[in-house]
Design an enzyme around this catalytic site. Sequence first.
Site, short mmCIF file in Angstrom:
data_model
loop_
_atom_site.label_atom_id
_atom_site.label_comp_id
_atom_site.label_asym_id
_atom_site.label_seq_id
_atom_site.Cartn_x
_atom_site.Cartn_y
_atom_site.Cartn_z
N ASP A 174 0.40 -0.79 0.02
CA ASP A 174 0.10 -0.20 -0.17
C ASP A 174 1.02 1.22 0.04
O ASP A 174 0.35 2.53 -0.01
CB ASP A 174 -0.94 0.33 1.21
CG ASP A 174 -2.01 -0.57 0.77
OD1 ASP A 174 -2.55 -1.23 -0.11
OD2 ASP A 174 -2.31 -0.88 2.12
N HIS A 212 -11.61 7.58 4.05
CA HIS A 212 -10.13 8.51 4.30
C HIS A 212 -11.71 10.34 3.96
O HIS A 212 -12.03 9.63 2.83
CB HIS A 212 -9.31 7.67 3.41
CG HIS A 212 -8.44 7.21 4.51
ND1 HIS A 212 -7.34 6.73 3.22
CD2 HIS A 212 -7.35 7.68 5.26
CE1 HIS A 212 -6.49 5.95 4.33
NE2 HIS A 212 -6.48 5.99 5.33
N CYS A 225 -4.58 9.78 -4.04
CA CYS A 225 -4.02 8.74 -2.71
C CYS A 225 -3.22 8.50 -3.25
O CYS A 225 -2.03 8.32 -2.23
CB CYS A 225 -5.33 7.36 -2.54
SG CYS A 225 -6.31 7.39 -2.19
N1 ARG Z 1 -5.00 0.13 1.06
C1 ARG Z 1 -5.20 1.42 0.85
C2 ARG Z 1 -5.30 1.67 2.96
O1 ARG Z 1 -6.52 0.94 3.14
C3 ARG Z 1 -5.52 2.59 0.33
C4 ARG Z 1 -5.20 4.00 1.21
C5 ARG Z 1 -5.91 4.80 0.07
N2 ARG Z 1 -5.24 5.84 0.76
C6 ARG Z 1 -5.73 7.50 0.32
N3 ARG Z 1 -5.65 8.20 0.67
N4 ARG Z 1 -7.63 7.27 0.15
O2 ARG Z 1 -4.69 1.89 3.88
#
Ligand code: ARG
Length: 287
Positions: free
Chosen positions: A57, A170, A273
Amino acid sequence: MCPPTYFGVVYAINPWMDPGRPVDVDRALAQWQGLREAYERGGHTVHVVDPVPGLPDMVYAANGGLVIGGRALAARFRYEQRWAESPAYERWFAAAARAGVLGPGGESVGQATEIDEGEGDLLLAGRYLLAGTGFRTTPAGHAEVAARLRLDAQGISLVPLELVDPRYYHLDTALAVLDDGALEDSCHAPLVAYLPDAFSPASRETLRTLFPDAILATPDDAAAFGLNAVSDGRHVYLNAAATAFAHTLRGHGFAPVPIEIDELIKGGGAVKCCTLTLRPHAPGRPT
Ligand code: ARG
């Protein structure tokens, strides 16, 4: 930005992630490269963080921390699978500060001790730091950010916003800062777009009061990751599939830049992201 060299969906910490669905790393790398080149064509400088094996990630660089007025605070992640990203981002901030990339007085102030997923949940809109909570970053994390980045001294107020829909875990999946109000002149109000239903009733009220002219996104706009966008005040880089939202943006005078990013959406993140904004100066000063 951090290339998706070691990208994968091998665990599920948000509803978009399905470890049973195959991921094409070469395709993810090509899409990431496309985003990077789009930024560069738009006149932006891209710095690259070295990816770390075993951290699938890490491509979601927005979560690495928050930089305001040259002060950089590295994240602390909620889920164990991402914990080791923090020291990697912290080392990068320290090196960037030494290299002058964070501005004249730029400094890395270390890692957060409270849960704080960086720009995933913390978005600067003019003199407000919009601060998501509910799924990842905690209220204690907000307080730590305010203290360690000296928000008061930089003239910034932190506005907590509660997220209520697990798909929009988020803040940067539910709200986009389209014009931070401090880009060219500090006279106009910041412009944001958001999905009202992603927020608690009280936070919806807060957003209505602070941003009466905001663009209200539709559930389809958000589901297409249209709000997970990066704006320089004119170009808005966003997922190519968010066509209706791109049309809305054009109607407000923006120039949408569609980016193919579906391979990275398998991890639950899109354009924003993958992008952490470096701010060497406090808001209102030249950037
Ligand atoms: N797989 C990551 C998580 O769940 C994705 C993060 C996405 N990042 C963001 N800035 N929304 O943490």
